[in-house]
Design an enzyme around this catalytic site. Structure first.
Site, PDB file in Angstrom:
ATOM      1  N   HIS A  10     -72.279  89.709 -44.946  1.00  0.00           N
ATOM      2  CA  HIS A  10     -72.012  91.104 -45.315  1.00  0.00           C
ATOM      3  C   HIS A  10     -73.283  91.953 -45.239  1.00  0.00           C
ATOM      4  O   HIS A  10     -74.404  91.442 -45.256  1.00  0.00           O
ATOM      5  CB  HIS A  10     -71.433  91.169 -46.727  1.00  0.00           C
ATOM      6  N   GLU A  83     -69.124  83.635 -52.183  1.00  0.00           N
ATOM      7  CA  GLU A  83     -70.439  83.059 -52.438  1.00  0.00           C
ATOM      8  C   GLU A  83     -70.321  81.952 -53.486  1.00  0.00           C
ATOM      9  O   GLU A  83     -69.296  81.813 -54.159  1.00  0.00           O
ATOM     10  CB  GLU A  83     -71.387  84.176 -52.907  1.00  0.00           C
TER      11      GLU A  83
END
Length: 213
Positions: A10, A83
Site C-alpha cells: 500500500h 499485516e
C-alpha cells in the site's frame, strides 16, 4: 498452470513516515500515499489483470481502489492479507515499544519466530503463524485465478513473507531487502510454489515526482 502475481505494498501513511506500528489498526493513506497510489494505477493501466485482491484495511483498499478504477475486473477483499497482528505494540512508536516492553521488543528484533507479543485489545501472532496465514492467502488467490494475472495489494510484512517463500529464505534470517510503499513486486505461482521474477519496482514513483516538479 502458472499464475502471474503483482504483489503491491500500500501507499504511505502518516504512521509509516514516523515509524509508528500499525498492524491491524486501520490507518488511511496520507497525501503522499494517495499520490503514490495514483502513480501506481497509471503504471498498471495497461496490465492484463483478471482480478485485484486487497487486504481489508483501508490503506490497502485505497491503494487497490486507485488501480481498480482503471480496470473492469473483480475487486476482492481478504482479511487474511492483513499485516501481522502485533497486539499491544500497535499504535506505538518503535522507541516506545523498546522502552515499555524491552524483553518482547528484543525477541521481536532478534527474530524469535515463535514469540508472541502481549495481546492487548487485538490479538498478536507469531511471525511463523503470520507467514503461514499470508503465504496461504496468496496461494489461495493464485489458485482461484490459475493461469491468469492478478494484482494483490497488501502490507510490508505480507510482501516480506512472499519474498521469503519464493527465495527459500529462512524465517529466522535478518531481512536484507527493502519493501517500499506502492512498489510492484512480480511473482509467479505454479504447483503450489511462489517464484520471484522482479522485486521492488518503483520506477512509476520516480516518474510521478518528476511530473510534479
Amino acid at each position: 498452470m502458472t499464475t502471474k502475481l503483482l504483489l503491491i505494498r500500500h501507499g504511505e501513511t502518516a504512521w509509516n513516515a514516523v515509524r509508528r506500528l500499525q498492524g491491524h489498526l486501520d490507518i488511511e493513506l496520507n497525501d503522499a500515499g494517495r499520490r503514490q497510489a495514483a502513480a501506481l494505477a497509471g503504471a498498471l493501466a495497461g496490465a492484463p489483470l483478471a482480478a485485484i485482491v486487497s487486504s481489508d484495511l483501508q490503506r490497502a483498499m485505497q491503494t487497490a481502489g486507485a488501480v481498480a478504477r482503471l480496470h473492469d475486473v473483480p475487486l476482492h477483499t481478504d482479511p487474511q492479507l492483513r499485516e501481522r497482528g502485533y497486539g499491544v505494540f500497535e499504535g506505538l512508536l518503535y522507541s516506545e515499544i523498546e522502552a515499555r516492553y524491552p524483553a518482547h521488543f528484543h525477541a521481536w528484533q532478534q527474530r524469535h519466530v515463535d514469540a508472541v507479543m502481549p495481546h492487548g485489545e487485538r490479538r498478536a501472532e507469531s511471525f511463523r503463524a503470520f507467514y503461514d496465514r499470508s503465504v496461504g492467502a496468496i496461494g489461495h488467490w493464485a489458485e482461484r485465478y490459475a493461469g491468469r494475472t492478478i494484482a494483490v495489494v497488501a502490507h510490508g510484512g505480507v510482501l516480506e513473507c512472499a519474498y521469503r517463500a519464493a527465495t527459500n529464505m529462512t524465517l529466522e534470517s535478518p531481512r536484507d531487502f527493502q519493501v517500499r510503499n506502492a512498489s510492484i513486486n512480480r511473482f509467479t505461482y505454479a504447483d503450489g510454489r511462489l517464484a520471484l521474477t522482479q522485486w521492488g519496482d518503483v520506477e512509476h514513483l520516480a516518474l510521478s515526482l518528476d511530473d510534479i516538479v
